[in-house]
Write a protein that holds these residues in place. Structure first.
Motif, PDB file in Angstrom:
ATOM      1  N   ALA A   1     -53.370  52.697  42.790  1.00 55.87           N
ATOM      2  CA  ALA A   1     -53.227  51.661  43.819  1.00 55.87           C
ATOM      3  C   ALA A   1     -52.285  52.138  44.924  1.00 55.87           C
ATOM      4  O   ALA A   1     -52.557  51.944  46.119  1.00 55.87           O
ATOM      5  CB  ALA A   1     -52.719  50.367  43.191  1.00 55.87           C
ATOM      6  N   ALA A   2     -51.168  52.766  44.518  1.00 57.08           N
ATOM      7  CA  ALA A   2     -50.206  53.282  45.502  1.00 57.08           C
ATOM      8  C   ALA A   2     -50.851  54.361  46.371  1.00 57.08           C
ATOM      9  O   ALA A   2     -50.635  54.407  47.596  1.00 57.08           O
ATOM     10  CB  ALA A   2     -48.978  53.837  44.784  1.00 57.08           C
ATOM     11  N   TRP A   3     -51.674  55.227  45.748  1.00 58.64           N
ATOM     12  CA  TRP A   3     -52.363  56.278  46.507  1.00 58.64           C
ATOM     13  C   TRP A   3     -53.366  55.669  47.484  1.00 58.64           C
ATOM     14  O   TRP A   3     -53.447  56.091  48.639  1.00 58.64           O
ATOM     15  CB  TRP A   3     -53.071  57.225  45.547  1.00 58.64           C
ATOM     16  CG  TRP A   3     -53.892  58.270  46.241  1.00 58.64           C
ATOM     17  CD1 TRP A   3     -55.241  58.294  46.410  1.00 58.64           C
ATOM     18  CD2 TRP A   3     -53.395  59.452  46.899  1.00 58.64           C
ATOM     19  NE1 TRP A   3     -55.636  59.404  47.126  1.00 58.64           N
ATOM     20  CE2 TRP A   3     -54.525  60.124  47.439  1.00 58.64           C
ATOM     21  CE3 TRP A   3     -52.127  59.991  47.087  1.00 58.64           C
ATOM     22  CZ2 TRP A   3     -54.397  61.325  48.144  1.00 58.64           C
ATOM     23  CZ3 TRP A   3     -52.011  61.178  47.793  1.00 58.64           C
ATOM     24  CH2 TRP A   3     -53.127  61.830  48.313  1.00 58.64           C
ATOM     25  N   ASP A   4     -54.124  54.678  47.035  1.00 55.36           N
ATOM     26  CA  ASP A   4     -55.087  54.013  47.914  1.00 55.36           C
ATOM     27  C   ASP A   4     -54.403  53.374  49.114  1.00 55.36           C
ATOM     28  O   ASP A   4     -54.898  53.450  50.248  1.00 55.36           O
ATOM     29  CB  ASP A   4     -55.850  52.932  47.132  1.00 55.36           C
ATOM     30  CG  ASP A   4     -57.084  53.486  46.437  1.00 55.36           C
ATOM     31  OD1 ASP A   4     -57.439  54.651  46.696  1.00 55.36           O
ATOM     32  OD2 ASP A   4     -57.685  52.754  45.636  1.00 55.36           O
ATOM     33  N   ILE A   5     -53.258  52.742  48.870  1.00 54.61           N
ATOM     34  CA  ILE A   5     -52.517  52.096  49.955  1.00 54.61           C
ATOM     35  C   ILE A   5     -52.005  53.146  50.941  1.00 54.61           C
ATOM     36  O   ILE A   5     -52.079  52.957  52.162  1.00 54.61           O
ATOM     37  CB  ILE A   5     -51.357  51.257  49.382  1.00 54.61           C
ATOM     38  CG1 ILE A   5     -51.926  50.052  48.615  1.00 54.61           C
ATOM     39  CG2 ILE A   5     -50.432  50.778  50.497  1.00 54.61           C
ATOM     40  CD1 ILE A   5     -50.883  49.280  47.834  1.00 54.61           C
TER      41      ILE A   5
ATOM     42  N   LEU B   1     -59.936  60.816  33.160  1.00 49.92           N
ATOM     43  CA  LEU B   1     -60.115  60.314  34.527  1.00 49.92           C
ATOM     44  C   LEU B   1     -58.993  59.337  34.885  1.00 49.92           C
ATOM     45  O   LEU B   1     -58.431  58.673  34.013  1.00 49.92           O
ATOM     46  CB  LEU B   1     -61.465  59.608  34.666  1.00 49.92           C
ATOM     47  CG  LEU B   1     -62.731  60.468  34.584  1.00 49.92           C
ATOM     48  CD1 LEU B   1     -63.967  59.584  34.559  1.00 49.92           C
ATOM     49  CD2 LEU B   1     -62.807  61.438  35.745  1.00 49.92           C
ATOM     50  N   ILE B   2     -58.682  59.273  36.165  1.00 55.90           N
ATOM     51  CA  ILE B   2     -57.661  58.336  36.645  1.00 55.90           C
ATOM     52  C   ILE B   2     -58.212  56.920  36.571  1.00 55.90           C
ATOM     53  O   ILE B   2     -59.326  56.662  37.033  1.00 55.90           O
ATOM     54  CB  ILE B   2     -57.255  58.677  38.093  1.00 55.90           C
ATOM     55  CG1 ILE B   2     -56.715  60.114  38.182  1.00 55.90           C
ATOM     56  CG2 ILE B   2     -56.217  57.685  38.616  1.00 55.90           C
ATOM     57  CD1 ILE B   2     -56.509  60.609  39.606  1.00 55.90           C
ATOM     58  N   HIS B   3     -57.445  56.021  35.998  1.00 55.24           N
ATOM     59  CA  HIS B   3     -57.888  54.623  35.908  1.00 55.24           C
ATOM     60  C   HIS B   3     -57.869  54.009  37.313  1.00 55.24           C
ATOM     61  O   HIS B   3     -56.846  54.065  38.007  1.00 55.24           O
ATOM     62  CB  HIS B   3     -56.979  53.830  34.970  1.00 55.24           C
ATOM     63  CG  HIS B   3     -57.568  52.527  34.517  1.00 55.24           C
ATOM     64  ND1 HIS B   3     -57.732  51.448  35.368  1.00 55.24           N
ATOM     65  CD2 HIS B   3     -58.053  52.126  33.311  1.00 55.24           C
ATOM     66  CE1 HIS B   3     -58.266  50.442  34.713  1.00 55.24           C
ATOM     67  NE2 HIS B   3     -58.487  50.830  33.457  1.00 55.24           N
ATOM     68  N   PRO B   4     -58.986  53.412  37.759  1.00 56.14           N
ATOM     69  CA  PRO B   4     -59.048  52.900  39.139  1.00 56.14           C
ATOM     70  C   PRO B   4     -58.115  51.733  39.423  1.00 56.14           C
ATOM     71  O   PRO B   4     -57.846  51.426  40.590  1.00 56.14           O
ATOM     72  CB  PRO B   4     -60.515  52.470  39.279  1.00 56.14           C
ATOM     73  CG  PRO B   4     -60.968  52.189  37.892  1.00 56.14           C
ATOM     74  CD  PRO B   4     -60.242  53.177  37.029  1.00 56.14           C
ATOM     75  N   LEU B   5     -57.621  51.077  38.372  1.00 60.13           N
ATOM     76  CA  LEU B   5     -56.726  49.929  38.575  1.00 60.13           C
ATOM     77  C   LEU B   5     -55.289  50.235  38.190  1.00 60.13           C
ATOM     78  O   LEU B   5     -54.462  49.321  38.106  1.00 60.13           O
ATOM     79  CB  LEU B   5     -57.236  48.719  37.760  1.00 60.13           C
ATOM     80  CG  LEU B   5     -58.645  48.224  38.102  1.00 60.13           C
ATOM     81  CD1 LEU B   5     -59.000  47.015  37.246  1.00 60.13           C
ATOM     82  CD2 LEU B   5     -58.766  47.879  39.576  1.00 60.13           C
ATOM     83  N   SER B   6     -54.974  51.506  37.972  1.00 65.39           N
ATOM     84  CA  SER B   6     -53.605  51.873  37.612  1.00 65.39           C
ATOM     85  C   SER B   6     -52.685  51.720  38.819  1.00 65.39           C
ATOM     86  O   SER B   6     -53.121  51.852  39.967  1.00 65.39           O
ATOM     87  CB  SER B   6     -53.559  53.323  37.115  1.00 65.39           C
ATOM     88  OG  SER B   6     -53.884  54.222  38.167  1.00 65.39           O
ATOM     89  N   PRO B   7     -51.404  51.436  38.583  1.00 67.31           N
ATOM     90  CA  PRO B   7     -50.454  51.301  39.705  1.00 67.31           C
ATOM     91  C   PRO B   7     -50.364  52.562  40.550  1.00 67.31           C
ATOM     92  O   PRO B   7     -50.217  52.494  41.778  1.00 67.31           O
ATOM     93  CB  PRO B   7     -49.121  51.002  39.007  1.00 67.31           C
ATOM     94  CG  PRO B   7     -49.505  50.449  37.669  1.00 67.31           C
ATOM     95  CD  PRO B   7     -50.780  51.142  37.281  1.00 67.31           C
TER      96      PRO B   7
END
Length: 205
Positions: free
Chosen positions: A32-36, A23-29
């Motif tokens: 984070a870039a995808w969320d932004i 699974l993708i780590h929710p706090l990975s950089p």
């Protein structure tokens, strides 16, 4: 020094629940870039939507962009099924079954409804304007405008952007040994909300 490194590593392991490390780590950089990126696209949608609703010719202009954004949102729905979550006490939950169940009972419905490419579907059905020529009845076009409002459901997810801003502020505080008021993110959220509201009121006046 070695003991501190090992203790830090053990603490990091203790913060993770589950064994689905694919699974993708929710706090990975990267996440984070995808969320932004998704959050910025939500803001873009909020800005362009009243223009599209008010002027059909502008909707034609934004058609390709809106279609691309819809497909990115659909990709985000798939990614959410493959991303761990931050649970209580900041524990990282990497359990695929739990993640799927949590998403299906949470934001899945709103995310899916706001990701459906309505313009493409309704244009194919002949109830949109094509090259400036209306092909549907007035009632159909009014319904189309209401259906487009479903994309506003994505606003529920804009909180992810402010979570990353908050983490960035905390990192800056730690690096520079300074204190930033908790009201900073609240003021930023209020300012963005006021600008969006003013934009919508201006478009419909």
């Amino acid at each position: 020094l070695v003991k501190k490194v090992l203790d830090a590593h053990q603490k990091k392991k203790d913060m993770i629940e589950g064994e689905d490390m694919w699974l993708i780590h929710p706090l990975s950089p990267e996440h984070a870039a995808w969320d932004i990126l998704v959050s910025l696209l939500i803001l873009l949608t909020v800005i362009t939507m009243p223009l599209s609703l008010g002027w059909e010719e502008l909707n034609e202009l934004f058609y390709d962009m809106n279609l691309a954004v819809d497909f990115i949102f659909m990709l985000d729905v798939i990614i959410n099924f493959c991303t761990g979550i931050v649970g209580e006490n900041d524990k990282i939950i990497m359990d695929a079954e739990y993640v799927r169940r949590n998403y299906l009972t949470g934001f899945f419905v709103t995310d899916f409804c706001s990701s459906v490419p309505l313009d493409l579907i309704l244009r194919s059905a002949g109830i949109d304007s094509v090259n400036g020529t209306v092909t549907g009845t007035k009632q159909s076009l009014k319904m189309l405008k209401l259906l487009r409002m479903a994309k506003l459901f994505r606003l529920f997810r804009i909180n992810r952007l402010f979570q990353h801003i908050k983490r960035a502020v905390m990192a800056i505080e730690e690096a520079l040994n300074i204190r930033v008021s908790d009201g900073f993110t609240k003021l930023m959220r209020l300012g963005i909300g006021a600008l969006v509201l003013a934009h919508w009121i201006g478009c419909f006046n």
